[in-house]
Each structure stands twice: as structure tokens, then as C-alpha cells.
Motif scaffolding. Structure first.
Motif, PDB file in Angstrom:
ATOM      1  N   LYS A  26       0.849  -1.195   0.000  1.00  0.00           N
ATOM      2  CA  LYS A  26       0.000   0.000   0.000  1.00  0.00           C
ATOM      3  C   LYS A  26       0.884   1.244   0.000  1.00  0.00           C
ATOM      4  O   LYS A  26       1.795   1.380   0.794  1.00  0.00           O
ATOM      5  N   LEU A  30       0.626  -0.015  -4.647  1.00  0.00           N
ATOM      6  CA  LEU A  30      -0.832   0.127  -4.701  1.00  0.00           C
ATOM      7  C   LEU A  30      -1.156   1.536  -4.232  1.00  0.00           C
ATOM      8  O   LEU A  30      -0.934   1.885  -3.069  1.00  0.00           O
ATOM      9  N   HIS A  35      -5.539   2.234  -7.125  1.00  0.00           N
ATOM     10  CA  HIS A  35      -5.722   0.826  -6.776  1.00  0.00           C
ATOM     11  C   HIS A  35      -6.625   0.614  -5.561  1.00  0.00           C
ATOM     12  O   HIS A  35      -7.091  -0.490  -5.342  1.00  0.00           O
ATOM     13  N   TYR A  36      -6.828   1.637  -4.776  1.00  0.00           N
ATOM     14  CA  TYR A  36      -7.728   1.509  -3.634  1.00  0.00           C
ATOM     15  C   TYR A  36      -8.355   2.855  -3.292  1.00  0.00           C
ATOM     16  O   TYR A  36      -7.859   3.909  -3.708  1.00  0.00           O
ATOM     17  N   PHE A  47     -10.016  -2.204  -2.176  1.00  0.00           N
ATOM     18  CA  PHE A  47      -9.118  -2.298  -3.323  1.00  0.00           C
ATOM     19  C   PHE A  47      -9.918  -2.524  -4.597  1.00  0.00           C
ATOM     20  O   PHE A  47     -10.905  -3.250  -4.609  1.00  0.00           O
ATOM     21  N   TRP A  49     -10.189  -4.207  -7.871  1.00  0.00           N
ATOM     22  CA  TRP A  49      -9.617  -5.401  -8.474  1.00  0.00           C
ATOM     23  C   TRP A  49      -9.184  -5.178  -9.916  1.00  0.00           C
ATOM     24  O   TRP A  49      -8.101  -5.604 -10.329  1.00  0.00           O
ATOM     25  N   ALA A  51      -8.136  -2.514 -11.472  1.00  0.00           N
ATOM     26  CA  ALA A  51      -6.907  -1.716 -11.552  1.00  0.00           C
ATOM     27  C   ALA A  51      -5.696  -2.546 -11.137  1.00  0.00           C
ATOM     28  O   ALA A  51      -4.616  -2.451 -11.731  1.00  0.00           O
ATOM     29  N   ILE A  52      -5.876  -3.381 -10.129  1.00  0.00           N
ATOM     30  CA  ILE A  52      -4.772  -4.234  -9.675  1.00  0.00           C
ATOM     31  C   ILE A  52      -4.449  -5.277 -10.737  1.00  0.00           C
ATOM     32  O   ILE A  52      -3.278  -5.501 -11.059  1.00  0.00           O
ATOM     33  N   ASP A  55      -2.423  -3.660 -13.498  1.00  0.00           N
ATOM     34  CA  ASP A  55      -1.074  -3.186 -13.192  1.00  0.00           C
ATOM     35  C   ASP A  55      -0.172  -4.195 -12.500  1.00  0.00           C
ATOM     36  O   ASP A  55       1.013  -3.934 -12.338  1.00  0.00           O
TER      37      ASP A  55
END
Length: 83
Positions: A26, A30, A35-36, A47, A49, A51-52, A55
Motif C-alpha cells: 500500500k 498500490l 488501486h484503492y 481495493f 480489483w 486496476a490491480i 497493473d
């Protein structure tokens, strides 16, 4: 539509300990707003998901020895350091 995950749900999906996500990932890889989010300005994190997923491979690709020698060193803000 975005899929929001708690820290524990994200940990299960990416096979990391929830504590590692909170303390090491974080704000290093992230990023808040990307991302969050913190719903309603609170302390809870959700978060994003998609976007994660988008990337998650970018940082490992940027750290390979060939890329690092030719393109520079990736920084947490997305920029590259060239020496």
C-alpha cells in the motif's frame, strides 16, 4: 462496474499476507485513488480489483535486468529514474 475487495479478499486473490499488503504494498505500488479507495473518508480500504489486475505485472516487468539497464529504474509514482 468495479469490483471492490477488502484487504483480506485481495490477499486471498494475489496470495499475499494481508499484513504485507497493508505495510509494504500500500502506497508503494498500490496507490490511493488508483488501486484503492477509502469509502466516505474513513479508515477502511477497498481495493479496486480491475486496476490491480491491469497493473500487477507492470512492476515485475520493469524490474527485469534487461529493462532496468535500458529504460531506467521504475519509481512508485510511475516515473522512471535514469541514473
Amino acid at each position: 462496474m468495479e469490483t471492490y475487495l477488502t484487504t483480506d479478499e485481495l490477499a486471498t486473490r494475489i496470495h499475499y499476507d494481508a499484513r504485507t499488503i497493508r505495510t509494504r504494498l500500500k502506497d508503494a505500488v498500490l496507490l490511493e485513488g488508483v488501486h484503492y479507495i477509502r469509502p466516505f473518508g474513513g479508515r477502511k480500504l477497498l481495493f479496486i480489483w480491475e486496476a490491480i489486475q491491469r497493473d500487477i505485472g507492470k512492476f515485475s516487468a520493469g524490474r527485469s535486468p534487461v529493462v532496468a539497464r535500458t529504460a531506467g529504474i521504475p519509481m512508485a509514482n510511475g516515473a522512471m529514474s535514469h541514473g
